[in-house]
Design an enzyme around this catalytic site. Structure first.
Site, short mmCIF file in Angstrom:
data_model
loop_
_atom_site.label_atom_id
_atom_site.label_comp_id
_atom_site.label_asym_id
_atom_site.label_seq_id
_atom_site.Cartn_x
_atom_site.Cartn_y
_atom_site.Cartn_z
N LEU A 9 0.85 -1.20 0.00
CA LEU A 9 0.00 0.00 0.00
C LEU A 9 0.88 1.24 0.00
O LEU A 9 1.72 1.42 0.89
CB LEU A 9 -0.91 0.01 1.24
CG LEU A 9 -1.78 -1.23 1.47
CD1 LEU A 9 -2.75 -0.98 2.62
CD2 LEU A 9 -2.54 -1.62 0.21
N ALA A 11 -0.41 4.53 -1.55
CA ALA A 11 -1.15 5.59 -2.24
C ALA A 11 -1.25 6.88 -1.43
O ALA A 11 -1.62 7.92 -1.97
CB ALA A 11 -2.55 5.10 -2.59
N ARG A 16 2.25 14.68 6.57
CA ARG A 16 3.15 15.08 7.66
C ARG A 16 4.60 15.19 7.23
O ARG A 16 5.45 15.65 7.97
CB ARG A 16 3.01 14.09 8.83
CG ARG A 16 1.71 14.24 9.60
CD ARG A 16 1.47 13.09 10.55
NE ARG A 16 0.97 11.90 9.85
CZ ARG A 16 0.79 10.72 10.43
NH1 ARG A 16 1.08 10.57 11.71
NH2 ARG A 16 0.34 9.70 9.73
N LYS A 23 5.41 10.50 -0.41
CA LYS A 23 6.15 9.97 0.74
C LYS A 23 7.06 8.80 0.39
O LYS A 23 8.23 8.77 0.77
CB LYS A 23 5.17 9.56 1.84
CG LYS A 23 5.84 8.89 3.01
CD LYS A 23 5.02 8.94 4.26
CE LYS A 23 3.87 7.99 4.28
NZ LYS A 23 3.18 7.99 5.58
N ASN A 169 -0.02 -2.36 16.12
CA ASN A 169 -0.27 -3.02 14.85
C ASN A 169 0.76 -2.53 13.84
O ASN A 169 0.85 -1.34 13.58
CB ASN A 169 -1.69 -2.64 14.39
CG ASN A 169 -1.97 -3.04 12.96
OD1 ASN A 169 -1.40 -4.02 12.47
ND2 ASN A 169 -2.85 -2.29 12.29
N TYR A 366 44.89 18.51 -14.16
CA TYR A 366 43.64 18.03 -14.75
C TYR A 366 43.99 17.07 -15.89
O TYR A 366 44.68 17.45 -16.84
CB TYR A 366 42.78 19.17 -15.30
CG TYR A 366 41.61 18.61 -16.07
CD1 TYR A 366 40.64 17.83 -15.43
CD2 TYR A 366 41.49 18.79 -17.45
CE1 TYR A 366 39.60 17.26 -16.13
CE2 TYR A 366 40.44 18.21 -18.16
CZ TYR A 366 39.50 17.45 -17.49
OH TYR A 366 38.47 16.86 -18.18
N ALA A 423 59.32 22.14 -18.56
CA ALA A 423 58.31 22.78 -17.70
C ALA A 423 57.74 24.01 -18.36
O ALA A 423 58.43 24.72 -19.08
CB ALA A 423 58.94 23.14 -16.36
C1 UD1 Z 1 -1.78 2.29 9.74
C2 UD1 Z 1 -2.73 1.39 10.51
C3 UD1 Z 1 -2.29 1.33 11.97
C4 UD1 Z 1 -0.86 0.84 12.05
C5 UD1 Z 1 0.05 1.68 11.19
C6 UD1 Z 1 1.42 1.05 11.11
C7 UD1 Z 1 -4.89 1.65 9.44
C8 UD1 Z 1 -6.22 2.29 9.48
N1 UD1 Z 1 -4.06 1.96 10.42
O1 UD1 Z 1 -1.89 3.60 10.27
O2 UD1 Z 1 -3.14 0.47 12.69
O3 UD1 Z 1 -0.42 0.90 13.39
O4 UD1 Z 1 -0.45 1.78 9.84
O5 UD1 Z 1 2.31 1.82 10.37
O6 UD1 Z 1 -4.63 0.84 8.56
N2 UD1 Z 1 -2.55 4.09 2.11
C9 UD1 Z 1 -3.10 3.89 0.86
N3 UD1 Z 1 -4.36 4.38 0.61
C10 UD1 Z 1 -5.09 5.01 1.53
C11 UD1 Z 1 -4.54 5.21 2.82
C12 UD1 Z 1 -3.27 4.73 3.08
O7 UD1 Z 1 -2.47 3.32 -0.01
O8 UD1 Z 1 -6.24 5.39 1.22
C13 UD1 Z 1 -1.20 3.58 2.38
C14 UD1 Z 1 -0.24 4.70 2.72
O9 UD1 Z 1 0.44 5.16 1.55
C15 UD1 Z 1 0.74 3.99 3.67
C16 UD1 Z 1 -0.11 2.92 4.32
O10 UD1 Z 1 -1.22 2.74 3.50
O11 UD1 Z 1 1.80 3.39 2.97
C17 UD1 Z 1 -0.51 3.28 5.74
O12 UD1 Z 1 -1.29 4.44 5.70
P1 UD1 Z 1 -1.16 5.56 6.83
O13 UD1 Z 1 -2.14 6.61 6.54
O14 UD1 Z 1 0.25 5.93 7.00
O15 UD1 Z 1 -1.67 4.73 8.09
P2 UD1 Z 1 -1.25 4.93 9.59
O16 UD1 Z 1 -1.99 6.09 10.14
O17 UD1 Z 1 0.22 4.90 9.72
CA CA Z 2 1.94 5.08 8.34
#
Ligand code: UD1
Ligand code: CA
Length: 460
Positions: A9, A11, A16, A23, A169, A366, A423
């Site tokens: 994942l 997207a 932040r 990212k 998690n 050089y 030289a």
């Molecule tokens: C998520 C978990 C959290 C866990 C943490 C670990 C959820 C709701 N929460 O939180 O329990 O402790 O990861 O790092 O899953 N992404 C997508 N599409 C979206 C949203 C996110 O592809 O619509 C991807 C982001 O690019 C990222 C990953 O999913 O790579 C995690 O998303 P992020 O928003 O960072 O979740 P956390 O708040 O870190």
């Molecule tokens: Ca995250």
């Protein structure tokens, strides 16, 4: 691995990070966060190429990482991690299990994933967790009196007592395709963030009395995510520490493991010594008994045995033979080969050239587009004038030639073997072997000349 499909994942925008770059494109140890995860996924040898869910600034991401061996699946709107995985549903068919990884959790290791997969029985829902002293920001793993996982609560939805739970998690799961097909369409977004949370599948699994196989990750940093620049910096140090430890275990002497940065791959021989503030980039191969001086940068470099790189040198795309000495303050640019026992000294720049065995270019020179033979001595301040404004021209210098200091060799030009150049010469025509060639105005002394005398103020 048979029956395994990996989905990464990636997207999310990463608000932040306060950056225009998506990212997962931010570099860690010289390669993007996403590339780390893809490389690890590929080591698992999954049945099909990993799927990357992308979205935010997708074009830039796909363009920059066009070489990655992945299947790109777009998530047009970022509605949460559960929604993201749902986008991959049409791609799951014959696969038994799906491993979910995160583009922003780059240090998860092949070894941990292997253990996780092999310790998760097939029908169970596998989840990697970790125990953190400071779990802020993560989803917390909630267990019942029997220590069974009941659900995962996001920090933003957690009660005060839930926030005190230290088991987090990691976001990494192993789920059977049949379960995913059932559960993903059932996800809801009735939470603080109005997002479809993937961790909600844990509740579905519990409701179906499925086993939740929680795998406690022994190395905490592997579960760390990058959400802001401070976390990126922390993970960079973790990664570098690991790289340095690997070198130490191979017998390398590091004067300070915390002042070495590896942004690529390093292969080392025996008894290599590395001083402080050294950066390796790309692929660096170091032979036996080499010493690397302080404040040096080696990028895509091959060193033979017993090579000495002295302080403050920059080597880029160069090959250096056995017993050669480079620096201090030398710059070797791409296409440079320094043969064995040769010396390239201070404030010398060499580009696209061959420096022969036992040849010395020790000071302020050089050398560009040149072929220099064996046992040549290049005097201080010698310049190969290789560029006429349009073309790059070649300089060829035969074995045992001696080039006097401050000479300009205007290419294309050949200096014969054993030739001596006086030289200060500006050489524009080929110089024959074994003879002295000098090109400068003759020295003369004017006997009648008298130095002007200062007028004596007192006698005025
Ligand atoms: C998520 C978990 C959290 C866990 C943490 C670990 C959820 C709701 N929460 O939180 O329990 O402790 O990861 O790092 O899953 N992404 C997508 N599409 C979206 C949203 C996110 O592809 O619509 C991807 C982001 O690019 C990222 C990953 O999913 O790579 C995690 O998303 P992020 O928003 O960072 O979740 P956390 O708040 O870190
Ligand atoms: Ca995250």
């Amino acid at each position: 691995m048979t029956g395994l499909q990996v989905v990464i994942l990636a997207a999310g925008q990463g608000k932040r990070m306060n950056s225009d770059l998506p990212k997962v494109l931010h570099p860690l140890g010289g390669k993007s966060l996403l590339t780390h995860v893809v490389d690890t996924a590929l080591k698992l040898n999954p049945e099909e190429t990993p799927i990357v869910i992308y979205g935010h600034q997708g074009e830039l991401l796909r363009h920059r990482l066009a070489d990655l061996n992945v299947t790109w699946v777009e998530q047009k709107e970022q509605l949460g991690t559960g929604h993201a995985l749902k986008e991959a549903l049409p791609h799951f068919s014959s696969h038994d299990r799906v491993l979910v990884l995160y583009g922003d959790v780059p240090l998860i290791s092949f070894e941990t994933l292997q253990k996780f997969i092999s310790s998760t029985p097939l029908p169970a829902l596998g989840i990697i967790t970790a125990k953190w002293g400071n779990p802020a920001g993560f989803g917390r793993v909630v267990r019942d009196q029997d220590n069974q996982v009941t659900h995962i609560v996001e920090e933003k939805d957690a009660s005060e007592s839930e926030k005190n739970i230290s088991e987090i998690n990691s976001g990494i799961y192993l789920i059977s395709v049949s379960d995913l097909k059932k559960w993903l369409p059932k996800l809801t977004n009735s939470n603080q963030q109005k997002e479809y949370y993937l961790p909600q599948i844990v509740e579905f699994a519990v409701a179906e009395k499925k086993t939740i196989a929680a795998f406690l990750c022994p190395t905490l940093e592997e579960t760390l995510g990058v959400n802001d620049k401070a976390q990126l910096a922390t993970l960079e140090r973790c990664y570098q520490h690991k790289q340095a430890t690997k070198l130490l275990n191979q017998g390398v002497t590091l004067f300070d493991p915390s002042r070495l940065d590896i942004r690529g791959e390093v292969v080392v021989g025996r008894d290599v010594t590395i001083d402080i503030n050294v950066i390796f980039e790309g692929k660096v191969v170091i032979g036996n008994q080499c010493t690397i001086g302080p404040n040096t940068i080696l990028r895509n470099v091959i060193l033979g045995d017993n090579v000495e790189i002295r302080a403050n040198s920059l080597l880029d795309g160069a090959e250096v033979g056995n017993h050669a000495v480079i620096g201090p303050f030398a710059r070797l640019r791409p296409g440079t080969t320094v043969s064995s026992h040769a010396h390239v000294g201070n404030f010398v720049e060499v580009k696209n050239s061959l420096i022969g065995e036992y040849t010395k270019v020790n000071h302020l020179s050089y050398i560009g587009d040149s072929e220099i033979g064996k046992k040549v001595n290049i005097g201080a301040g010698t310049i190969t004038c290789n560029y006429d404004g349009i073309n790059k021209n070649k300089t060829i210098i035969g074995d045992e030639a001696f080039i006097g200091s401050n000479s300009s060799l205007v290419a294309p030009i050949k200096i014969g073997a054993g030739a001596t150049i006086g030289a200060g010469s500006t050489i524009t025509k080929d110089a024959p072997a074994n003879q002295l060639t000098v090109c400068r105005t003759l020295q003369r002394t004017i006997e009648t000349w008298q130095r002007p005398k200062a007028k004596n103020k007192e006698t005025e």
